[in-house]
Scaffold this motif. Structure first.
Motif, PDB file in Angstrom:
ATOM      1  N   PHE A 294       0.854  -1.182   0.000  1.00 38.38           N
ATOM      2  CA  PHE A 294       0.000   0.000   0.000  1.00 38.38           C
ATOM      3  C   PHE A 294       0.895   1.239   0.000  1.00 38.38           C
ATOM      4  O   PHE A 294       1.944   1.259   0.630  1.00 38.38           O
ATOM      5  N   GLY A 295       0.470   2.262  -0.726  1.00 38.35           N
ATOM      6  CA  GLY A 295       1.244   3.496  -0.780  1.00 38.35           C
ATOM      7  C   GLY A 295       2.213   3.556  -1.942  1.00 38.35           C
ATOM      8  O   GLY A 295       2.931   4.552  -2.107  1.00 38.35           O
ATOM      9  N   THR A 296       2.254   2.505  -2.768  1.00 40.65           N
ATOM     10  CA  THR A 296       3.161   2.484  -3.914  1.00 40.65           C
ATOM     11  C   THR A 296       2.672   3.448  -4.999  1.00 40.65           C
ATOM     12  O   THR A 296       1.500   3.441  -5.360  1.00 40.65           O
ATOM     13  N   LYS A 297       3.586   4.262  -5.515  1.00 42.12           N
ATOM     14  CA  LYS A 297       3.225   5.190  -6.583  1.00 42.12           C
ATOM     15  C   LYS A 297       3.302   4.488  -7.943  1.00 42.12           C
ATOM     16  O   LYS A 297       3.956   3.452  -8.088  1.00 42.12           O
ATOM     17  N   ALA A 298       2.637   5.083  -8.928  1.00 43.44           N
ATOM     18  CA  ALA A 298       2.493   4.465 -10.248  1.00 43.44           C
ATOM     19  C   ALA A 298       3.821   4.042 -10.880  1.00 43.44           C
ATOM     20  O   ALA A 298       3.925   2.920 -11.396  1.00 43.44           O
ATOM     21  N   PRO A 299       4.872   4.873 -10.886  1.00 39.98           N
ATOM     22  CA  PRO A 299       6.128   4.440 -11.526  1.00 39.98           C
ATOM     23  C   PRO A 299       6.722   3.190 -10.873  1.00 39.98           C
ATOM     24  O   PRO A 299       7.251   2.319 -11.568  1.00 39.98           O
ATOM     25  N   GLN A 300       6.656   3.113  -9.535  1.00 42.59           N
ATOM     26  CA  GLN A 300       7.208   1.959  -8.842  1.00 42.59           C
ATOM     27  C   GLN A 300       6.360   0.707  -9.093  1.00 42.59           C
ATOM     28  O   GLN A 300       6.885  -0.412  -9.193  1.00 42.59           O
ATOM     29  N   ALA A 301       5.039   0.897  -9.227  1.00 43.41           N
ATOM     30  CA  ALA A 301       4.169  -0.230  -9.586  1.00 43.41           C
ATOM     31  C   ALA A 301       4.528  -0.722 -10.982  1.00 43.41           C
ATOM     32  O   ALA A 301       4.598  -1.935 -11.239  1.00 43.41           O
ATOM     33  N   ALA A 302       4.793   0.217 -11.893  1.00 41.12           N
ATOM     34  CA  ALA A 302       5.203  -0.154 -13.249  1.00 41.12           C
ATOM     35  C   ALA A 302       6.509  -0.937 -13.227  1.00 41.12           C
ATOM     36  O   ALA A 302       6.721  -1.866 -14.010  1.00 41.12           O
ATOM     37  N   GLY A 303       7.383  -0.582 -12.290  1.00 37.83           N
ATOM     38  CA  GLY A 303       8.660  -1.264 -12.161  1.00 37.83           C
ATOM     39  C   GLY A 303       8.537  -2.717 -11.750  1.00 37.83           C
ATOM     40  O   GLY A 303       9.455  -3.511 -11.965  1.00 37.83           O
ATOM     41  N   LYS A 304       7.401  -3.082 -11.138  1.00 42.85           N
ATOM     42  CA  LYS A 304       7.161  -4.484 -10.791  1.00 42.85           C
ATOM     43  C   LYS A 304       7.069  -5.325 -12.060  1.00 42.85           C
ATOM     44  O   LYS A 304       7.423  -6.506 -12.067  1.00 42.85           O
ATOM     45  N   ILE A 305       6.569  -4.710 -13.135  1.00 41.58           N
ATOM     46  CA  ILE A 305       6.413  -5.423 -14.404  1.00 41.58           C
ATOM     47  C   ILE A 305       7.750  -5.498 -15.133  1.00 41.58           C
ATOM     48  O   ILE A 305       8.179  -6.557 -15.574  1.00 41.58           O
ATOM     49  N   HIS A 306       8.420  -4.330 -15.229  1.00 37.53           N
ATOM     50  CA  HIS A 306       9.734  -4.289 -15.875  1.00 37.53           C
ATOM     51  C   HIS A 306      10.409  -2.976 -15.479  1.00 37.53           C
ATOM     52  O   HIS A 306       9.753  -1.942 -15.387  1.00 37.53           O
ATOM     53  N   THR A 307      11.711  -3.027 -15.260  1.00 40.18           N
ATOM     54  CA  THR A 307      12.434  -1.821 -14.851  1.00 40.18           C
ATOM     55  C   THR A 307      12.333  -0.722 -15.908  1.00 40.18           C
ATOM     56  O   THR A 307      12.341   0.465 -15.578  1.00 40.18           O
ATOM     57  N   ASP A 308      12.223  -1.111 -17.186  1.00 39.83           N
ATOM     58  CA  ASP A 308      12.069  -0.109 -18.247  1.00 39.83           C
ATOM     59  C   ASP A 308      10.779   0.680 -18.086  1.00 39.83           C
ATOM     60  O   ASP A 308      10.713   1.869 -18.426  1.00 39.83           O
ATOM     61  N   PHE A 309       9.728   0.023 -17.586  1.00 37.92           N
ATOM     62  CA  PHE A 309       8.443   0.689 -17.390  1.00 37.92           C
ATOM     63  C   PHE A 309       8.573   1.817 -16.375  1.00 37.92           C
ATOM     64  O   PHE A 309       7.965   2.878 -16.525  1.00 37.92           O
ATOM     65  N   GLU A 310       9.368   1.563 -15.330  1.00 34.43           N
ATOM     66  CA  GLU A 310       9.563   2.596 -14.298  1.00 34.43           C
ATOM     67  C   GLU A 310      10.498   3.694 -14.817  1.00 34.43           C
ATOM     68  O   GLU A 310      10.228   4.886 -14.635  1.00 34.43           O
ATOM     69  N   LEU A 355      -2.944   0.260 -17.502  1.00 36.46           N
ATOM     70  CA  LEU A 355      -2.136   0.189 -18.713  1.00 36.46           C
ATOM     71  C   LEU A 355      -1.069   1.265 -18.582  1.00 36.46           C
ATOM     72  O   LEU A 355      -1.383   2.454 -18.499  1.00 36.46           O
ATOM     73  N   PHE A 356       0.190   0.870 -18.516  1.00 32.11           N
ATOM     74  CA  PHE A 356       1.278   1.835 -18.349  1.00 32.11           C
ATOM     75  C   PHE A 356       1.776   2.321 -19.709  1.00 32.11           C
ATOM     76  O   PHE A 356       1.994   1.520 -20.625  1.00 32.11           O
ATOM     77  N   ARG A 357       1.964   3.627 -19.804  1.00 32.67           N
ATOM     78  CA  ARG A 357       2.552   4.231 -20.992  1.00 32.67           C
ATOM     79  C   ARG A 357       3.968   4.669 -20.632  1.00 32.67           C
ATOM     80  O   ARG A 357       4.170   5.374 -19.634  1.00 32.67           O
ATOM     81  N   PHE A 358       4.950   4.261 -21.447  1.00 34.49           N
ATOM     82  CA  PHE A 358       6.342   4.568 -21.134  1.00 34.49           C
ATOM     83  C   PHE A 358       7.133   4.757 -22.407  1.00 34.49           C
ATOM     84  O   PHE A 358       6.694   4.400 -23.503  1.00 34.49           O
ATOM     85  N   ASN A 359       8.326   5.316 -22.272  1.00 37.69           N
ATOM     86  CA  ASN A 359       9.202   5.545 -23.419  1.00 37.69           C
ATOM     87  C   ASN A 359      10.651   5.436 -22.949  1.00 37.69           C
ATOM     88  O   ASN A 359      11.058   6.124 -22.025  1.00 37.69           O
ATOM     89  N   VAL A 360      11.391   4.537 -23.555  1.00 33.92           N
ATOM     90  CA  VAL A 360      12.808   4.388 -23.194  1.00 33.92           C
ATOM     91  C   VAL A 360      13.667   4.401 -24.449  1.00 33.92           C
ATOM     92  O   VAL A 360      13.169   4.171 -25.544  1.00 33.92           O
TER      93      VAL A 360
END
Length: 360
Positions: A294-310, A355-360
């Motif tokens: 609880f308390g996890t922000k969106a970028p860190q949640a995205a990082g659970k899927i893949h570090t590139d997402f964060e 659905l996470f939107r990201f760009n690397v």
């Protein structure tokens, strides 16, 4: 998430492990039946996944998972090596939380390592051994840090924390009884102390005492005083129903007056104890649950899927699961203004479909 199942010998640890994992861990009526830890990975039951699978006609479903470790029975003197204690204690350091199985049933056919059932004594035996083991670690760490702090003044704070924990342990109190500041928690966690780990009490009763007995009241009082979770379970029944099909299992539970099985109760208690929840990702390829604090922000949640997402996080497109199911279509949720774009400061909520939107 990794949970370690601990307790005295012959309290029902391996039987409970079998019921949770269907792994067939050996369970017998003599101490140290389990020498090396048995490990089983169990999917977390989540009815939302089945609904999302149908909703998206998804090719696969991946639930969150819990790893259970059945650790051999500890005895008095384990911290000094009794009963292979040091080896067993090392396994506990690797888990996130401890499921402490306490025997609360009388059965002359099942030997008690201390001769009779006494839940308070049994709980204290385990706790004292964990405290002694931590003290041994702390004494070495304090001595080492004291020497290093003479040349490095930045270690003064670490030394203060170490001595604070050591004082508590010497008073018979576990490390988790100390309220540390947020800044200090990372250092305390790095120590991997046994007594800093959250505890859930699994009270093992007979078939006829699922509503509790005088023994369970003793455990409940201790759990409440420590602000720990406690739940009642009959490991023998749980092992029997673990082989049933879902419909048969539900019927069996209803006959016993239970709304859910032991696995569900352990998972609910462990999620609550560790402050965890799940967010969901969904599409035609895959529906999946991801466990986060609880308390996890969106970028860190995205990082659970893949570090590139964060790393390349831009936005999170979010709809609440309940809203999605109620409206019956993603487009309907969007038209109703219930699909949102959230940024880096958004705190993820339980049941968010993202659905996470990201760009690397």
């Amino acid at each position: 998430m990794k949970l370690g199942i601990v307790g005295l010998p012959n309290v029902g640890k391996s039987t409970l492990f079998n019921s949770l994992t269907r792994a067939g861990a050996q369970a017998a009526n003599y101490p140290f039946c389990t020498i090396d830890p048995n490990v089983g990975v169990v999917p977390v039951p989540d009815e939302r996944l089945a609904h999302l699978e149908t909703f998206y006609n998804a090719e696969s479903v991946v639930p969150a998972a819990i790893e259970f470790v059945d650790i051999a029975g500890l005895v008095r003197g384990a911290s000094k090596g009794e009963g292979l204690g040091n080896k067993f204690l090392a396994h506990i350091r690797e888990v996130d939380a401890i499921v402490h199985v306490v025997r609360c049933f009388d059965d002359g056919n099942v030997i008690h390592v201390d001769g009779n059932v006494d839940p308070m004594r049994d709980m204290e035996t385990i706790e004292v051994e964990l405290i002694f083991a931590d003290l041994e670690v702390l004494e070495r760490r304090v001595s080492k840090t004291q020497k290093a702090a003479k040349a490095d003044k930045s270690l003064a704070k670490e030394l203060e924390i170490l001595e604070q924990i050591k004082t508590a342990l010497e008073a018979g109190k576990p490390a988790r009884s100390i309220d540390f500041s947020t800044d200090d928690e990372a250092f305390v966690k790095s120590l991997t102390l046994l007594t800093s780990k959250p505890v859930l009490y699994a009270v093992n009763v007979s078939e006829s005492e699922l509503s509790g007995n005088a023994y369970t009241a003793i455990v409940k009082e201790k759990a409440d005083a420590e602000n720990n979770e406690m739940f009642i379970v009959c490991a023998k029944i749980e092992e029997e129903i673990s082989t049933l099909e879902p419909e048969e299992k539900q019927m069996f539970l209803e006959e016993l007056g239970l709304s859910e099985g032991g696995l569900d109760r352990i998972i609910a208690s462990s999620y609550k104890t560790l402050g965890l929840m799940s967010f969901l990702t969904a599409g035609t390829k895959e529906v999946r649950a991801w466990t986060i604090p609880f308390g996890t922000k969106a970028p860190q949640a995205a990082g659970k899927i893949h570090t590139d997402f964060e790393r390349g996080f831009i936005k999170a497109e979010i709809v609440n699961y309940d809203d999605l199911m109620r409206l019956g279509a993603y487009s309907a949720a969007r038209e109703a203004g219930l699909v949102r774009l959230e940024g880096k400061d958004y705190i993820v909520r339980n049941g968010d479909v993202i659905l996470f939107r990201f760009n690397v």
